[in-house]
Design a protein around this motif. Structure first.
Motif, PDB file in Angstrom:
ATOM      1  N   CYS A 145      15.103  -2.529   8.254  1.00 25.35           N
ATOM      2  CA  CYS A 145      16.272  -2.536   9.220  1.00 25.35           C
ATOM      3  C   CYS A 145      17.203  -3.522   8.894  1.00 25.35           C
ATOM      4  CB  CYS A 145      15.846  -1.921  10.436  1.00 25.35           C
ATOM      5  SG  CYS A 145      15.068  -3.504  11.123  1.00 25.35           S
ATOM      6  N   GLY A 146      17.445  -3.912   7.927  1.00 22.05           N
ATOM      7  CA  GLY A 146      18.222  -5.024   7.319  1.00 22.05           C
ATOM      8  C   GLY A 146      19.672  -4.705   7.134  1.00 22.05           C
ATOM      9  N   ASN A 147      20.633  -5.703   6.614  1.00 22.68           N
ATOM     10  CA  ASN A 147      21.787  -5.431   6.186  1.00 22.68           C
ATOM     11  C   ASN A 147      22.038  -5.524   4.802  1.00 22.68           C
ATOM     12  OD1 ASN A 147      21.837  -8.079   6.051  1.00 22.68           O
ATOM     13  ND2 ASN A 147      23.453  -8.129   7.500  1.00 22.68           N
ATOM     14  N   LEU A 148      23.129  -5.752   4.017  1.00 23.74           N
ATOM     15  CA  LEU A 148      23.510  -6.010   2.753  1.00 23.74           C
ATOM     16  C   LEU A 148      23.095  -7.363   2.327  1.00 23.74           C
ATOM     17  CD1 LEU A 148      27.098  -4.104   2.394  1.00 23.74           C
ATOM     18  CD2 LEU A 148      24.653  -3.543   1.546  1.00 23.74           C
ATOM     19  N   ALA A 149      22.598  -8.132   3.308  1.00 25.26           N
ATOM     20  CA  ALA A 149      22.081  -9.516   2.927  1.00 25.26           C
ATOM     21  C   ALA A 149      20.707  -9.415   2.002  1.00 25.26           C
ATOM     22  CB  ALA A 149      22.232 -10.307   3.975  1.00 25.26           C
ATOM     23  N   ARG A 150      20.166  -8.620   2.592  1.00 24.24           N
ATOM     24  CA  ARG A 150      18.846  -8.650   1.798  1.00 24.24           C
ATOM     25  C   ARG A 150      18.912  -7.955   0.414  1.00 24.24           C
ATOM     26  NH1 ARG A 150      16.501  -2.781   3.987  1.00 24.24           N
ATOM     27  NH2 ARG A 150      18.233  -1.527   3.421  1.00 24.24           N
ATOM     28  N   PHE A 151      20.088  -7.746  -0.219  1.00 27.69           N
ATOM     29  CA  PHE A 151      20.072  -7.358  -1.546  1.00 27.69           C
ATOM     30  C   PHE A 151      20.814  -8.462  -2.450  1.00 27.69           C
ATOM     31  CE2 PHE A 151      20.363  -3.129   0.516  1.00 27.69           C
ATOM     32  CZ  PHE A 151      19.291  -2.636   0.248  1.00 27.69           C
ATOM     33  N   GLU A 163       0.855  -1.232   0.088  1.00 25.31           N
ATOM     34  CA  GLU A 163      -0.072   0.006  -0.041  1.00 25.31           C
ATOM     35  C   GLU A 163       0.832   1.351  -0.005  1.00 25.31           C
ATOM     36  OE1 GLU A 163      -2.444  -0.628   3.284  1.00 25.31           O
ATOM     37  OE2 GLU A 163      -3.736  -1.997   2.248  1.00 25.31           O
ATOM     38  N   GLU A 164       2.060   1.293   0.718  1.00 23.22           N
ATOM     39  CA  GLU A 164       2.835   2.381   0.771  1.00 23.22           C
ATOM     40  C   GLU A 164       3.832   2.692  -0.523  1.00 23.22           C
ATOM     41  OE1 GLU A 164       5.407   1.775   4.328  1.00 23.22           O
ATOM     42  OE2 GLU A 164       3.512   2.089   5.622  1.00 23.22           O
ATOM     43  N   GLY A 165       3.688   1.585  -1.357  1.00 22.79           N
ATOM     44  CA  GLY A 165       4.686   1.637  -2.816  1.00 22.79           C
ATOM     45  C   GLY A 165       6.014   1.334  -2.329  1.00 22.79           C
ATOM     46  N   ILE A 166       6.278   0.752  -1.688  1.00 22.63           N
ATOM     47  CA  ILE A 166       7.566   0.344  -1.197  1.00 22.63           C
ATOM     48  C   ILE A 166       8.239  -0.606  -2.381  1.00 22.63           C
ATOM     49  CG2 ILE A 166       9.255  -0.972   0.230  1.00 22.63           C
ATOM     50  CD1 ILE A 166       7.889   0.262   2.686  1.00 22.63           C
ATOM     51  N   GLY A 167       7.401  -1.377  -2.763  1.00 21.48           N
ATOM     52  CA  GLY A 167       7.751  -2.221  -3.932  1.00 21.48           C
ATOM     53  C   GLY A 167       8.275  -3.629  -3.497  1.00 21.48           C
ATOM     54  N   SER A 168       9.432  -3.559  -2.846  1.00 24.41           N
ATOM     55  CA  SER A 168      10.219  -4.823  -2.515  1.00 24.41           C
ATOM     56  C   SER A 168      10.216  -5.126  -1.080  1.00 24.41           C
ATOM     57  CB  SER A 168      11.646  -4.784  -3.125  1.00 24.41           C
ATOM     58  OG  SER A 168      11.648  -4.879  -4.401  1.00 24.41           O
ATOM     59  N   SER A 169       9.732  -6.142  -0.522  1.00 20.31           N
ATOM     60  CA  SER A 169       9.770  -6.245   0.929  1.00 20.31           C
ATOM     61  C   SER A 169      10.778  -7.462   1.024  1.00 20.31           C
ATOM     62  CB  SER A 169       8.365  -6.821   1.593  1.00 20.31           C
ATOM     63  OG  SER A 169       7.798  -7.823   0.911  1.00 20.31           O
ATOM     64  N   TYR A 170      11.508  -7.437   2.194  1.00 18.83           N
ATOM     65  CA  TYR A 170      12.594  -8.341   2.536  1.00 18.83           C
ATOM     66  C   TYR A 170      12.090  -9.193   3.667  1.00 18.83           C
ATOM     67  CZ  TYR A 170      15.051  -5.201  -0.931  1.00 18.83           C
ATOM     68  OH  TYR A 170      15.087  -4.713  -2.039  1.00 18.83           O
ATOM     69  N   LEU A 171      11.285 -10.174   3.307  1.00 21.69           N
ATOM     70  CA  LEU A 171      10.789 -10.990   4.353  1.00 21.69           C
ATOM     71  C   LEU A 171      11.452 -12.395   3.989  1.00 21.69           C
ATOM     72  CD1 LEU A 171       7.225 -10.018   4.227  1.00 21.69           C
ATOM     73  CD2 LEU A 171       8.597  -9.211   6.041  1.00 21.69           C
TER      74      LEU A 171
END
Length: 115
Positions: free
Chosen positions: A46-52, A24-32
């Motif tokens: 609030c993650g680190n580089l691993a999410r990328f 809804e906020e238009g963030i586009g990508s979530s890292y779950l």
């Protein structure tokens, strides 16, 4: 070990609400990232580089859930030596669903979808 996947540790109910809110906020990508049936690590805000780290059907790394003390953690390990400037990848192993998510990894052995 390459890197630990870090973020907020949340329950499935919260993950579902956050995923909808992120959309809804238009963030586009979530890292779950699912740890087990009840636990998810949310690295969206609030993650680190691993999410990328990107998916590949022929990855040079793999994700493993380990337990430190009584806390489960997700750690990315290399399968092989990784050269300078080589992209780090692992197989996301998304669950099979009716709606397929196209894979664009470009590997010769590409499955065509992430799930």
């Amino acid at each position: 070990m390459v890197i630990e996947y870090v973020g907020q540790i949340i329950r499935q109910v919260i993950a579902d609400m956050r995923e909808q809110r992120y959309e809804e906020e238009g963030i586009g990508s979530s890292y779950l990232f699912r740890v087990d049936q009840d636990t998810i690590i949310d690295a969206t805000k609030c993650g680190n580089l691993a999410r990328f780290i990107n998916h590949s059907c022929n990855p040079n790394c793999y994700a493993k859930i380990i337990t430190v003390g009584s806390q489960k953690k997700i750690v990315i390990y290399s399968r092989q030596p990784i050269n300078i400037h080589e992209e780090i990848t692992y197989d996301y192993k998304f669950p099979i669903e009716d709606t397929k998510i196209p894979c664009l990894c470009g590997a010769d052995s590409c499955r065509g979808s992430l799930n």
